[in-house]
Write a protein that holds these residues in place. Structure first.
Motif, mmCIF file in Angstrom:
data_model
loop_
_atom_site.group_PDB
_atom_site.id
_atom_site.type_symbol
_atom_site.label_atom_id
_atom_site.label_comp_id
_atom_site.label_asym_id
_atom_site.label_seq_id
_atom_site.Cartn_x
_atom_site.Cartn_y
_atom_site.Cartn_z
ATOM 1 N N ASP A 1 1.317 -1.378 0.289
ATOM 2 C CA ASP A 1 0.237 0.059 0.071
ATOM 3 C C ASP A 1 0.614 1.022 -0.149
ATOM 4 N N VAL A 2 0.482 2.057 -1.114
ATOM 5 C CA VAL A 2 1.515 3.144 -1.205
ATOM 6 C C VAL A 2 1.547 4.180 -0.478
ATOM 7 N N LEU A 3 0.206 4.422 0.646
ATOM 8 C CA LEU A 3 0.132 5.411 1.235
ATOM 9 C C LEU A 3 0.326 5.116 2.607
ATOM 10 N N TYR A 4 0.564 4.245 2.462
ATOM 11 C CA TYR A 4 0.707 3.554 4.214
ATOM 12 C C TYR A 4 2.086 3.293 4.535
ATOM 13 N N LEU A 5 2.907 2.877 2.756
ATOM 14 C CA LEU A 5 4.605 3.634 2.799
ATOM 15 C C LEU A 5 4.741 4.900 3.473
ATOM 16 N N VAL B 1 5.582 5.790 -4.906
ATOM 17 C CA VAL B 1 5.574 6.987 -3.838
ATOM 18 C C VAL B 1 7.355 7.485 -3.366
ATOM 19 N N MET B 2 7.445 7.866 -4.125
ATOM 20 C CA MET B 2 8.207 8.969 -4.589
ATOM 21 C C MET B 2 7.961 9.572 -5.527
ATOM 22 N N ALA B 3 6.547 9.453 -6.300
ATOM 23 C CA ALA B 3 5.983 10.422 -7.003
ATOM 24 C C ALA B 3 5.028 11.906 -6.177
ATOM 25 N N PRO B 4 4.914 12.834 -6.963
ATOM 26 C CA PRO B 4 4.268 13.314 -6.153
ATOM 27 C C PRO B 4 3.149 13.205 -5.683
ATOM 28 N N HIS B 5 2.071 12.737 -6.220
ATOM 29 C CA HIS B 5 0.185 12.299 -6.435
ATOM 30 C C HIS B 5 0.471 10.365 -6.482
ATOM 31 N N VAL B 6 -0.428 9.458 -6.324
ATOM 32 C CA VAL B 6 -0.108 8.376 -7.086
ATOM 33 C C VAL B 6 -1.738 8.090 -7.589
ATOM 34 N N GLY B 7 -3.116 8.541 -8.215
ATOM 35 C CA GLY B 7 -3.423 9.050 -8.634
ATOM 36 C C GLY B 7 -4.950 7.897 -7.586
ATOM 37 N N GLU B 8 -6.377 8.031 -7.803
ATOM 38 C CA GLU B 8 -7.185 8.016 -6.358
ATOM 39 C C GLU B 8 -7.272 6.286 -7.004
ATOM 40 N N GLU B 9 -6.695 5.995 -7.720
ATOM 41 C CA GLU B 9 -7.418 4.349 -7.993
ATOM 42 C C GLU B 9 -6.134 3.435 -7.269
ATOM 43 N N PHE B 10 -5.186 4.214 -6.754
ATOM 44 C CA PHE B 10 -4.228 3.489 -5.927
ATOM 45 C C PHE B 10 -4.059 3.683 -4.296
ATOM 46 N N VAL B 11 -5.100 4.776 -4.057
ATOM 47 C CA VAL B 11 -5.971 4.810 -2.745
ATOM 48 C C VAL B 11 -6.302 3.722 -2.226
ATOM 49 N N GLY B 12 -5.542 2.988 -0.919
ATOM 50 C CA GLY B 12 -5.978 1.841 -0.400
ATOM 51 C C GLY B 12 -6.409 2.515 0.812
ATOM 52 N N TRP B 13 -5.195 2.736 2.066
ATOM 53 C CA TRP B 13 -5.221 2.796 3.508
ATOM 54 C C TRP B 13 -4.975 4.655 3.190
ATOM 55 N N LYS B 14 -6.098 5.384 4.017
ATOM 56 C CA LYS B 14 -6.547 6.441 3.587
ATOM 57 C C LYS B 14 -5.613 7.122 5.256
ATOM 58 N N PRO B 15 -4.395 8.248 4.612
ATOM 59 C CA PRO B 15 -4.279 9.047 5.536
ATOM 60 C C PRO B 15 -5.128 9.876 6.033
ATOM 61 N N ALA B 16 -4.617 10.816 7.130
ATOM 62 C CA ALA B 16 -5.517 11.105 8.147
ATOM 63 C C ALA B 16 -6.328 12.830 7.339
ATOM 64 N N ALA B 17 -4.900 13.092 6.470
ATOM 65 C CA ALA B 17 -5.026 14.351 6.231
ATOM 66 C C ALA B 17 -6.195 14.050 4.522
ATOM 67 N N VAL C 1 10.457 12.823 -7.252
ATOM 68 C CA VAL C 1 10.316 12.585 -8.356
ATOM 69 C C VAL C 1 9.511 13.705 -9.519
ATOM 70 N N GLY C 2 9.161 13.753 -10.764
ATOM 71 C CA GLY C 2 8.264 14.718 -11.220
ATOM 72 C C GLY C 2 7.297 14.341 -12.061
ATOM 73 N N PHE C 3 7.160 12.941 -11.462
ATOM 74 C CA PHE C 3 6.061 12.109 -12.297
ATOM 75 C C PHE C 3 5.912 11.294 -11.968
ATOM 76 N N SER C 4 4.559 10.205 -12.010
ATOM 77 C CA SER C 4 3.939 9.203 -11.112
ATOM 78 C C SER C 4 4.140 8.162 -11.902
ATOM 79 N N ILE C 5 3.296 6.749 -11.438
ATOM 80 C CA ILE C 5 3.518 5.249 -11.198
ATOM 81 C C ILE C 5 3.050 4.766 -11.860
ATOM 82 N N PHE C 6 2.414 3.930 -13.057
ATOM 83 C CA PHE C 6 1.490 2.950 -12.755
ATOM 84 C C PHE C 6 1.828 1.721 -13.465
ATOM 85 N N PRO C 7 1.656 0.850 -12.370
ATOM 86 C CA PRO C 7 2.556 -0.330 -12.295
ATOM 87 C C PRO C 7 1.932 -1.051 -13.088
#
Length: 229
Positions: free
Chosen positions: A101-105, A135-151, A160-166
């Motif tokens: 989970d990228v946002l948990y990481l 996790v190195m990206a500025p944004h991961v995209g809503e498709e990859f939001v699982g665990w939700k941060p408080a904010a 880095v200046g790009f996002s990744i779709f794996p």
């Protein structure tokens, strides 16, 4: 840091060669730390977490023939003295950051203090796997939001200046088709790379290079460009 951002690990000779080039020496002379934290937020991954750490997964990281491999558990770091782990991170040649989970990481990279060290690790090679790359990206995209941060939101480290779709077109990930990647790219506010599991992004001093024995696609909304390989 020098970055090798993979979708499916060090899965072919081209990615392995890129890793050795970043290290500047053979794997047999290089030390590594495995960071499995992202896997804990995924359902039913206890066995897969052990297999990844043990080098028994289909996404190679720890089983590459390193001189030594240790484990760095981010959730434990806030409860121990920095002198017990910071020198180890600074001395290690490579950080092997597992998927999950990228946002948990992202949360634990911040909470543990590891992310604060990144700007000073100029010679360290960061090897990401799936979420470990995203996790190195500025944004991961809503498709990859699982665990939700408080904010809320989908922000990550922004190193880095790009996002990744794996896992592009991986049969085990039916929601990761090129059509799905196109929808994802239309919503993320930065350029995005869709990567299959035979592809990695190499980043050194801001210079981006694709390393691939498979296929990938760059979505760049700002220049209205889409590059396919």
């Amino acid at each position: 840091m020098k970055l090798l951002l993979t979708s499916g690990g060090v899965s072919n000779q081209s990615i392995r060669d890129a890793l050795v080039d970043l290290l500047g020496k053979p794997l047999a002379e290089s030390t590594a730390l495995c960071i499995p934290t992202a896997m804990y937020a995924m359902p039913g991954t206890a066995v897969m977490t052990w297999r990844q750490i043990a080098g028994q997964s289909p996404t190679p990281l720890v089983e590459l023939g390193w001189k030594s491999v240790g484990m760095l558990e981010l959730t434990a770091l806030p409860s121990i003295d920095e002198e017990n782990w910071v020198p180890l991170v600074r001395e290690t040649d490579a950080l092997l950051v597992c998927g999950g989970d990228v946002l948990y990481l992202h949360h634990w990279m911040r909470a543990s203090g590891l992310a604060d060290l990144f700007p000073s690790l100029s010679e360290t090679v960061y090897v990401g796997l799936s979420a470990g790359s995203m996790v190195m990206a500025p944004h991961v995209g809503e498709e990859f939001v699982g665990w939700k941060p408080a904010a809320g939101g989908d922000r990550a480290l922004g190193m880095v200046g790009f996002s990744i779709f794996p896992h592009l077109d991986n049969v085990m990930c039916p929601e990761n088709t090129m059509a799905d990647a196109e929808k994802w790219a239309a919503r993320v506010p930065v350029p995005g790379y869709a990567l299959d599991d035979q592809t990695a992004v190499k980043v050194v001093d801001g210079a981006v290079e694709l390393v691939s024995e498979g296929h990938w696609r760059l979505f760049d909304r700002q220049s209205r460009r889409s590059t396919v390989r």
